[in-house]
Design an enzyme around this catalytic site. Sequence first.
Site, short mmCIF file in Angstrom:
data_model
loop_
_atom_site.label_atom_id
_atom_site.label_comp_id
_atom_site.label_asym_id
_atom_site.label_seq_id
_atom_site.Cartn_x
_atom_site.Cartn_y
_atom_site.Cartn_z
N GLY A 210 0.81 -1.22 0.00
CA GLY A 210 0.00 0.00 0.00
C GLY A 210 0.83 1.26 0.00
O GLY A 210 0.41 2.29 0.54
N ALA A 211 2.03 1.19 -0.62
CA ALA A 211 2.91 2.37 -0.76
C ALA A 211 3.23 3.02 0.58
O ALA A 211 3.44 4.24 0.64
CB ALA A 211 2.28 3.38 -1.72
N SER A 281 4.75 -5.82 -2.16
CA SER A 281 5.01 -4.42 -2.47
C SER A 281 5.69 -3.73 -1.28
O SER A 281 6.72 -4.19 -0.81
CB SER A 281 3.71 -3.73 -2.88
N ASP A 383 6.25 -4.87 -14.34
CA ASP A 383 5.90 -4.08 -13.15
C ASP A 383 6.49 -2.68 -13.30
O ASP A 383 7.71 -2.52 -13.35
CB ASP A 383 6.46 -4.76 -11.90
N HIS A 415 2.47 -5.10 -11.66
CA HIS A 415 2.50 -5.06 -10.20
C HIS A 415 1.26 -5.71 -9.59
O HIS A 415 1.34 -6.38 -8.55
CB HIS A 415 2.60 -3.60 -9.75
#
Length: 474
Positions: A210-211, A281, A383, A415
């Site tokens: 989630g960055a 991620s 990605d 991604h």
Amino acid sequence: MPSPILPVTVKQSPEHSFLDPSPSLSPPTSANSIMLLKQEILDDPTARLLISSPFDEETAVSTKPLLSRSSSFVGTTTIAFTSANSYQKRRRRIASDTSLPSLSDTGSPRQSVSREIGHAAAETFLLTRLSLKLLRYLGVGYKWIMRFLALGCYSLMLLPGFIQVGYYYFFSSQVQRSIVYGDQPRNRLDLYLPKNTDGPKPVVAFVTGGAWIIGYKAWGSLLGKQLSERDIMVACIDYRNFPQGTMSDMVKDASQGISFVCNNIAQYGGDPNRIYLMGQSAGAHIAACALVEQAIKETSEGESITWSVSQIKAYFGLSGGYNLLNLVDYFHSRGLYRSIFLSIMEGEDSLRRFSPEVIVQDPTLKNAVSLLPPIILFHGTDDYSIPFDASKNFAETLQRVGVRAESILYEGKTHTDVFLQDPMRGGKDQMFEDLVAIVHAGDPEAQEKDAGAPPRRRLVPEFMLQVARRVSPF
């Protein structure tokens, strides 16, 4: 003809109950007088008894009597006594009519649905509040507006799948949500239990992506659902996001969640000797940092630990980034601006500290690096959120310093393909099959079941998956 009864309000106090009228209401009277007047009131249909609502016990209302006080002493006492009896009867009737049904309805489907809806509303409110807080911090620039619009379109295309997975998440008895593992905000994890309970199950402790900003434990529900169908238990670990916390907070939360799994999973039916750590991620980066930090703690004198790297059989990194020095400018070009990213990572000086690829090359940490478990890194070659070179380079660096590591690349995958679109497509998902094969290695019975497992059901039509792939902001 009997005298009309006057309206009187009685206030209950700790010293005087309704059955023991306050001296301020009337002087003492004989019991015979009270009984005669009470019978007179009950026998006379024209007599009217006006009292305040029994639910307004703490409110006293002043009323002006129609007759003089001297002519109504006895009547007032009678009303107080009658009011007490009336209140007690009504109170018992209320208890019978309301309290008992509520006890008998405990655990009813209607109450269960109400609880689930309330839980969903609370979770939605939390996410909305944190999103608004984040927007205030970021400001509303052109790139962010476009990203949010793209995210809305992407979510709309995958909505049929999200609805089905969401229903499973909130209503399946195989999901235990929001288990507390620490005392900080969002120190919660979700547990996905296999239906088959014949013996301890392998466990995957999963840290969602989630960055570093929009991560949430429910993002792992699709993976949790599908792995639990293959007799693998999944613990999705939540953690503080930015701006609720910075990188050190995220690593600390993830480490506490892993500790909880290592020390408590046996009581849920998990096998403490078969625990795997996985992240996707930003979650892959956070989990890798937690793993490396734990190895360093174990070789440092005076450090207290609550779990050991030796308890982790392998680490799986999915579409992660492990060298922030190489990624900070790339993220800036993608809209995760340098100033924001450095705020998340606690300044430019901390980029090395939170870069596992850099840390493992430090010759002074050779003993710590030797403790690391086998590391398998999955990545798609298309990605554009985190280039696949991030996994490839990290695996090669680990191999050079003596760690068992490999990178598995999926040609043409983006991604989100390997984590969302492919699982929602149904049928055979190569990354999923590779993951299950590693977890079930050395277990012939589980491998036999995997070979005979039915193909997974499609959750989203193909044309919607293709549109989602094109508009994905990730």
